[in-house]
Write an enzyme that holds these catalytic residues in place. Structure first.
Site, PDB file in Angstrom:
ATOM      1  N   GLU A  67       8.856  -6.808 -11.993  1.00 46.52           N
ATOM      2  CA  GLU A  67       8.476  -5.626 -11.205  1.00 46.52           C
ATOM      3  C   GLU A  67       9.683  -4.685 -11.052  1.00 46.52           C
ATOM      4  O   GLU A  67      10.804  -5.141 -10.851  1.00 46.52           O
ATOM      5  CB  GLU A  67       8.011  -6.092  -9.814  1.00 46.52           C
ATOM      6  CG  GLU A  67       7.553  -4.973  -8.909  1.00 46.52           C
ATOM      7  CD  GLU A  67       7.146  -5.473  -7.515  1.00 46.52           C
ATOM      8  OE1 GLU A  67       7.651  -6.522  -7.076  1.00 46.52           O
ATOM      9  OE2 GLU A  67       6.317  -4.801  -6.873  1.00 46.52           O
ATOM     10  N   LYS A 141      -0.393  -1.287  -8.537  1.00 50.23           N
ATOM     11  CA  LYS A 141      -0.378  -2.335  -7.511  1.00 50.23           C
ATOM     12  C   LYS A 141      -1.416  -2.015  -6.427  1.00 50.23           C
ATOM     13  O   LYS A 141      -1.396  -0.937  -5.828  1.00 50.23           O
ATOM     14  CB  LYS A 141       1.014  -2.419  -6.904  1.00 50.23           C
ATOM     15  CG  LYS A 141       1.272  -3.616  -6.003  1.00 50.23           C
ATOM     16  CD  LYS A 141       2.754  -3.617  -5.614  1.00 50.23           C
ATOM     17  CE  LYS A 141       3.184  -4.902  -4.931  1.00 50.23           C
ATOM     18  NZ  LYS A 141       4.640  -4.898  -4.658  1.00 50.23           N
ATOM     19  N   CYS A 188       3.151  -8.561  -8.147  1.00 50.95           N
ATOM     20  CA  CYS A 188       3.819  -9.217  -7.021  1.00 50.95           C
ATOM     21  C   CYS A 188       2.884  -9.535  -5.856  1.00 50.95           C
ATOM     22  O   CYS A 188       2.112 -10.480  -5.943  1.00 50.95           O
ATOM     23  CB  CYS A 188       5.019  -8.387  -6.591  1.00 50.95           C
ATOM     24  SG  CYS A 188       6.288  -9.413  -5.793  1.00 50.95           S
TER      25      CYS A 188
HETATM   26  O1  LIG Z   1       4.664 -11.552  -1.206  1.00 52.31           O
HETATM   27  C1  LIG Z   1       5.875 -11.676  -1.112  1.00 52.31           C
HETATM   28  O2  LIG Z   1       6.397 -12.499  -0.371  1.00 52.31           O
HETATM   29  C2  LIG Z   1       6.794 -10.806  -1.904  1.00 52.31           C
HETATM   30  C3  LIG Z   1       6.079  -9.623  -2.455  1.00 52.31           C
HETATM   31  C4  LIG Z   1       6.964  -8.616  -3.041  1.00 52.31           C
HETATM   32  O3  LIG Z   1       8.161  -8.760  -3.077  1.00 52.31           O
HETATM   33  C5  LIG Z   1       6.385  -7.434  -3.640  1.00 52.31           C
HETATM   34  O4  LIG Z   1       5.164  -7.239  -3.586  1.00 52.31           O
HETATM   35  O5  LIG Z   1       7.142  -6.661  -4.235  1.00 52.31           O
END
Ligand SMILES: O=C(O)CCC(=O)C(=O)O
Length: 315
Positions: A67, A141, A188
């Site tokens: 990401e 996202k 993510c």
């Molecule tokens: O869900 C998480 O703990 C991390 C998510 C995250 O870092 C993101 O979505 O960029």
């Protein structure tokens, strides 16, 4: 090149016997690039080129980046590093780089994610580039990373980002993944939402890539658990790609990228948080085996689930 380590291949082992009616399919080789990201876009682009070349050298047909690999992962940095992401011919330095690498090396690339500019909005977007260098899909996202764990981490992507509103699944050609396979993409925090993975399965996904950037607070307790859980509930191969940790960064990435088979078994894992490329041969016949052994899709009870239920205040 900053010390990328290539790990040995990990082919999926088969805890279930293959029935005689099941044809062995050619495995698809995938590489997950755990790239160290700097607060310097030009350096990131240069380094991405080096690492994708190295990933392609392994014979991988599908390469997955983490990401936000072209920018510092910080809500204040996204706008300054944003580019258009349009389907078709790439336009913008980051997707042009991915297109060039994909075409020259004959690989598909899930281009991690980059900040995408579209009018007044910035999205966190994963471009999917085919081996002709064309952007064939993009995932914005869906679930923005807005969390506040007191005293540990506060991060609100919604301060500068807009959310996408689609589950993304793209067909893979026969020469990459024979047998009519499809690639799903989440980013993510999207991995915390099982219904998105199940929706991708419903749209035909058999391999799901999640470029991510977990951190040192939520990564240790949750990252591998979530990869395995999403593999179990989609009964698909799941690829989690993290950035390497950069001690100079305000955001300390967890690393520990992982690839799981549809049985939830990890088949390749990064050694830790340093830069590394992990490679696995996905035995695609495992998908039909696992899905036939445990018919989760047919056994669902949507008459019982209340996923669309509104909170009491909105009733
Ligand atoms: O869900 C998480 O703990 C991390 C998510 C995250 O870092 C993101 O979505 O960029």
């Amino acid at each position: 090149m900053r010390g990328a380590v290539l790990r040995g291949l990990a082919a999926a082992t088969a805890p279930l016997a293959m029935s005689s009616s099941m044809q062995a399919e050619t495995p698809v080789r995938v590489a997950v690039v755990q790239m160290r990201v700097e607060n310097d876009k030009t350096a990131n682009l240069r380094h991405c080129r080096e690492l994708v070349e190295k990933a392609a050298d392994t014979g991988a047909q599908l390469v997955v980046l983490p990401e936000v690999w072209n920018s510092e992962y910080a809500v204040g940095a996204f706008a300054g590093n944003a580019e258009p992401v349009k389907l078709g011919k790439p336009e913008g330095a980051s997707t042009e780089l991915l297109g060039d690498l994909a075409r020259r090396r004959g690989v598909w690339i899930v281009g991690g994610s980059i900040p995408e500019r579209d009018g007044a909005n910035i999205y966190n977007t994963a471009p999917v580039v085919d081996d002709l260098g064309t952007i064939v899909a993009k995932h914005r996202k869906v679930h923005l990373f807005d969390i506040d764990v007191p005293g540990k981490i506060r991060f609100f992507e919604s301060e500068t980002l807009a959310a996408g509103d689609e589950a993304t699944v793209v067909p893979l050609p026969e020469d990459v993944a024979p047998g009519g396979h499809k690639l799903g993409v989440g980013i993510c925090y999207d991995c915390r939402f099982a219904p998105l993975a199940i929706t991708m399965r419903g749209k035909g996904a058999t391999i799901i890539a999640y470029p991510g950037a977990f951190n040192t607070v939520t990564g240790p307790p949750h990252y591998h658990l979530l990869a395995r859980a999403r593999a179990l509930d989609s009964q698909a191969f799941v690829l989690f790609a993290s950035p390497a940790r950069n001690p100079n960064s305000n955001y300390q990435a967890y690393g520990h990228s992982i690839i799981c088979d549809p049985w939830g078994t990890p088949i390749a894992t990064a050694k830790g948080h340093d830069e590394e490329i992990i490679v696995a041969d996905l035995d695609l016949s495992r998908i039909a085996e696992v899905r036939a052994s445990m018919r989760l899709w047919d056994q669902r009870r949507p008459d019982v689930y209340e996923l669309g239920v509104k909170p009491p205040s909105e009733e």
